[in-house]
Design a protein around this motif. Sequence first.
Motif, short mmCIF file in Angstrom:
data_model
loop_
_atom_site.label_atom_id
_atom_site.label_comp_id
_atom_site.label_asym_id
_atom_site.label_seq_id
_atom_site.Cartn_x
_atom_site.Cartn_y
_atom_site.Cartn_z
N GLU A 85 1.75 5.36 1.18
CA GLU A 85 1.26 6.20 2.31
C GLU A 85 1.89 7.43 2.06
O GLU A 85 2.76 7.69 1.14
CB GLU A 85 2.53 5.60 3.57
N PRO A 86 1.39 8.75 2.52
CA PRO A 86 0.42 8.67 3.51
C PRO A 86 -0.93 8.49 2.81
O PRO A 86 -1.31 9.12 1.95
CB PRO A 86 0.39 9.89 4.38
N ALA A 87 -1.82 7.53 3.36
CA ALA A 87 -2.95 7.32 2.93
C ALA A 87 -4.07 8.59 3.13
O ALA A 87 -3.54 9.55 4.01
CB ALA A 87 -3.66 6.04 3.56
N ASN A 88 -4.90 8.76 2.19
CA ASN A 88 -5.95 9.81 2.02
C ASN A 88 -5.22 11.11 2.02
O ASN A 88 -5.47 12.17 2.81
CB ASN A 88 -6.96 9.53 3.44
N SER A 89 -4.26 11.03 1.43
CA SER A 89 -3.49 12.54 1.01
C SER A 89 -3.35 12.83 -0.63
O SER A 89 -3.32 12.11 -1.27
CB SER A 89 -2.31 12.42 1.75
N ARG A 103 0.87 -1.14 0.02
CA ARG A 103 -0.08 0.06 0.03
C ARG A 103 1.13 1.26 -0.18
O ARG A 103 1.96 1.18 0.38
CB ARG A 103 -0.89 0.16 1.06
N ARG A 145 5.56 6.76 0.39
CA ARG A 145 6.26 5.64 0.58
C ARG A 145 5.37 4.17 0.12
O ARG A 145 4.08 4.56 0.43
CB ARG A 145 6.45 5.36 2.13
N ASN A 192 7.38 12.43 1.46
CA ASN A 192 6.69 11.54 2.31
C ASN A 192 6.05 10.27 1.58
O ASN A 192 5.24 9.27 2.51
CB ASN A 192 5.58 12.38 3.08
N ASN A 243 11.81 3.15 -2.55
CA ASN A 243 11.56 4.01 -1.51
C ASN A 243 12.85 4.92 -0.65
O ASN A 243 12.63 5.94 -0.37
CB ASN A 243 11.19 3.30 -0.18
N ASP A 296 -7.37 3.91 1.86
CA ASP A 296 -6.91 2.51 2.61
C ASP A 296 -5.43 2.50 2.07
O ASP A 296 -4.75 1.57 2.11
CB ASP A 296 -7.89 1.57 2.29
N GLY A 297 -4.94 3.56 1.20
CA GLY A 297 -3.61 3.28 0.51
C GLY A 297 -3.44 2.12 -0.60
O GLY A 297 -2.38 2.08 -0.85
#
Length: 163
Positions: free
Chosen positions: A30-34, A28, A160, A158, A130, A64-65
């Motif tokens: 990250e950051p989720a929902n961004s 998944r 990842r 940010n 990454n 949920d990424g």
Amino acid sequence: MHKVLLTVRVLAVLLGFSAVAPAFAAARMEPANSEFSAKGPISFAKSIINADCTIEVSGRISADGSYASVEKVGFDGGLKCSQVEATHLPWKLVAKDEGSGAMSGIQVTVHAPFVGGDCGPTTADGTWNNSTGKLQATAVALDGGCTIKTVSIQMPPNFRVVP
């Protein structure tokens, strides 16, 4: 045009990460929902046109990424690059694992007399790192005679991919 193809490939790679159905994603984002924005070089070709451009993308990582939705795509770098238009947005990017992914729905229209036209939609596989934050792809063939020779998109610090 070469830049246009590269841009299409980069977009394909980005979209491929999110286009693959979340049920198949083993990792998944990250950051989720961004929201995110990123850019990098792309080399694209269609027929006799080759273009080296900068591709700029922006979108949002799902809550949920499981995927990233690429909602805006632009190409910069001169006349040839300005003739390429991303279509059928959003493109979807999904992470297959911590080092690879796929972007689906990649499609562009090349606005050039005699050799222009639509390319895609295509799903492109690519690599993710990454450590460097780069999403990359090479030799991505798009339906309609376009090729993304290379694309390397520098994602935000940010951003990842995690297991």
